[in-house]
Design an enzyme around this catalytic site. Structure first.
Site, PDB file in Angstrom:
ATOM      1  N   SER A 132       0.853  -1.180   0.000  1.00 35.91           N
ATOM      2  CA  SER A 132       0.000   0.000   0.000  1.00 35.91           C
ATOM      3  C   SER A 132       0.890   1.233   0.000  1.00 35.91           C
ATOM      4  CB  SER A 132      -0.866   0.020   1.255  1.00 35.91           C
ATOM      5  OG  SER A 132      -0.057   0.313   2.377  1.00 35.91           O
ATOM      6  N   LYS A 133       0.265   2.373  -0.097  1.00 34.30           N
ATOM      7  CA  LYS A 133       1.042   3.611  -0.103  1.00 34.30           C
ATOM      8  C   LYS A 133       1.881   3.737   1.163  1.00 34.30           C
ATOM      9  CE  LYS A 133      -1.774   6.428  -3.085  1.00 34.30           C
ATOM     10  NZ  LYS A 133      -2.444   7.704  -3.294  1.00 34.30           N
ATOM     11  N   ARG A 134       1.320   3.219   2.247  1.00 39.98           N
ATOM     12  CA  ARG A 134       2.018   3.265   3.524  1.00 39.98           C
ATOM     13  C   ARG A 134       3.367   2.549   3.445  1.00 39.98           C
ATOM     14  NH1 ARG A 134      -0.343   5.136   7.486  1.00 39.98           N
ATOM     15  NH2 ARG A 134      -2.408   4.954   6.560  1.00 39.98           N
ATOM     16  N   HIS A 135       3.410   1.541   2.619  1.00 38.64           N
ATOM     17  CA  HIS A 135       4.634   0.749   2.497  1.00 38.64           C
ATOM     18  C   HIS A 135       5.537   1.289   1.409  1.00 38.64           C
ATOM     19  CE1 HIS A 135       1.668  -2.476   3.902  1.00 38.64           C
ATOM     20  NE2 HIS A 135       2.320  -2.020   4.936  1.00 38.64           N
TER      21      HIS A 135
END
Length: 478
Positions: A242-245
């Site tokens: 995800s964007k978080r990663h």
RNA sequence: GCCCCCUUCGUCUAGUGGUCAGGACGUCAGGUUUUCAACCUGAAAACAGGGGUUCGAUCCCCCUAGGGGGCACCA
């Protein structure tokens, strides 16, 4: 049959070039280079609602930054719609496709029914054999591919191996929408064929598509390319990226201060290996890369390892090269303009001068810039909390004693300065650190920095002495 | 729900029908040292579980569990 290898990277421009796409592009590029073939770029912009000009530019830019130059001009899929339509018509004329008059509502109902009955939610083939005379006149039909119902479709995948799909599980997909626009699976087949693609290397989210596409290839009497479906990259927690990663655009990695060479090295080892090799030059990658050594299991993205690799490449680069990397990076940084102004003309040469000590200590270009901040700040140097502690009464006293000695050092070079300070420490019977740390604090405002004697040299005699005085004078007035 | 794929240290991975299961990152402990890094030395750390096949399975087969992907008139 010694035909040249032709690979392609085919992103859809609905966002930036994310890290998984970057690896796919890298693999395609490497395989083409390895085999002396070509690496083509095709922009799959047929989803007009989601495709944007900005995304196309971001993708081209990202590929160039990563050093993955493609051969020839990019192919835009949308521009080829006429050709796709022609093939759909051909299939229709040959009885390998048919008109489907089902309305969206009917399709939804069909899926619900299938679900309720525990069947696959695909199209049930209502119009496959139905007489066209029954067609409702008000509906413009879509064209569906007449997929085989018996037997199986087998993919001989270079990564996944022998993969079998029962044809009964593959429904009749739409190849031409009722508005006359072609759909993905048809376009891909036609384009890959027309472009002469010999090897399709892509994410394994396309494995099922490979089966459907194989059916279309067969219906058209075309030879299928070799397939290689690479497992996807996951986030650090094993879940989908995800964007978080790390599902950031490659430009984000650039802004974080990573080097293309390090990113390539990191990415190539995600899912591919060559014995125990870890640090792999681009030349070696090209020489060694092969489809057979690609792993079948998904990998997690690990920033820490990327950092380590980046630090390695940073240390091995020449000072000048790093400066030029920094020069091109700064404008891309969020606070780039201000930073650029602070560095000024003078700053770049100071940066290069201080580089031996700086590059040893940084894992990214951004970190390096941060550590070099002491070069650009103006007097009086602001002290951080830790530095302030070092410049207590004792620290200031030592600096005051040391001051006249340093002032007389000639020439102003790190070796001579070191001799001077070591001599001082010896004579006053203190550890070198007792003098070096307050010195560091006064000169840089921090407790960590490159070697203190290098710092003195780079800062220069006047600036260094002034910075020290700024803090010893305070003692007198206190 | 249905279909497909995957499973070796925390992570990326090497590996073979008999290995002390190797390397790298990270971690921990030392060393070096003006700080921080870097560097050097050492250590802990894995074959998902259960059945088979076999003299012997991490490796071959099956099942289970877990993870992932796919099932659009998106790409």
């Amino acid at each position: 049959m010694s035909e040249k290898t032709i690979t392609r990277f085919a992103p859809s421009p609905t966002g930036y070039l994310h890290i998984g796409g970057a690896r796919t592009a890298l693999f395609n590029w490497l395989y083409a280079k390895h085999t002396g073939g070509k690496f083509l770029l095709r922009i799959e912009d047929t989803d007009q609602a989601r495709s944007t000009e900005g995304a196309i530019l971001a993708i081209l830019d990202g590929l160039r930054w990563l050093g993955l130059e493609w051969d020839g001009e990019p192919i835009y899929q949308l521009a080829r719609s006429e050709r796709h339509r022609e093939i759909a018509e051909r299939l229709l004329a040959e009885g390998k496709a048919y008109r489907c008059y089902a309305s969206p509502e009917e399709l939804v109902a069909m899926r619900e029914r299938a679900r309720a009955e525990g069947r696959a939610p695909g199209y049930d083939g209502t119009w496959r054999d139905r007489d066209p005379s029954e067609a409702p006149s008000a509906v413009t039909p879509a064209i569906r591919f007449k997929a085989p119902r018996e037997g199986e479709t087998i993919i001989e995948d270079r990564v996944q191996g022998h993969v079998t799909f029962a044809n009964k599980d593959l429904d009749d997909l739409v190849i031409l929408r009722s508005d006359g626009s072609p759909t993905y699976n048809l376009s891909v087949v036609v384009d890959d064929h027309d472009m002469g693609i010999t090897h399709v290397i892509r994410g394994d989210d396309h494995l099922t598509n490979a089966a459907r596409q194989t059916q279309i290839y067969k219906a058209l009497g075309w030879l299928t390319p070799a397939f290689a479906h690479v497992p996807l990259i996951h986030g650090p927690d094993g879940a989908k990226l995800s964007k978080r990663h790390g599902a950031l655009g490659v430009e984000a990695y650039r802004e974080m201060g990573y080097l293309p060479v390090a990113l390539r090295n990191y990415l190539v080892r995600l899912g591919w290996s060559h014995g125990d090799a870890e640090i792999i030059s681009t030349k070696e990658m090209i020489e060694w890369f092969d489809l057979d050594a690609i792993g079948r299991s998904p990998a997690r993205f690990d920033f820490v390892k990327l950092e380590n690799l980046n630090g390695h490449y940073l240390r091995s680069m020449s000072d000048r090269e790093i400066v030029s990397q920094l020069k091109s990076l700064v404008p891309h940084l969020p606070d780039g303009a201000a930073l650029g102004a602070r560095i000024g003309e003078d700053g770049w040469s100071k940066l290069e001068q201080a580089m031996p000590g700086l590059k040893e200590r940084a894992k990214t270009l951004v970190e390096l810039l941060h550590n070099a901040e002491f070069l650009f700040v103006s007097r009086p140097v602001e002290l951080d909390t830790q530095a302030r502690k070092l410049l207590d009464e004792t620290g200031k006293k030592i600096l005051t004693q040391l001051m006249p000695r340093i002032e007389s050092v000639e020439p102003w070079e790190s070796a001579a300065l070191e001799t001077c300070v070591r001599q001082f420490a010896k004579e006053t019977d203190i550890k070198l650190g007792k003098a070096a740390q307050p010195l560091r604090a006064a000169l840089t405002g921090k407790t960590t920095s490159p070697g203190i004697f290098e710092v003195l040299e780079v800062l220069g005699r006047d600036e260094s002495l002034a910075r020290i005085k700024d803090h010893t004078n305070a003692t007198k007035s206190a």
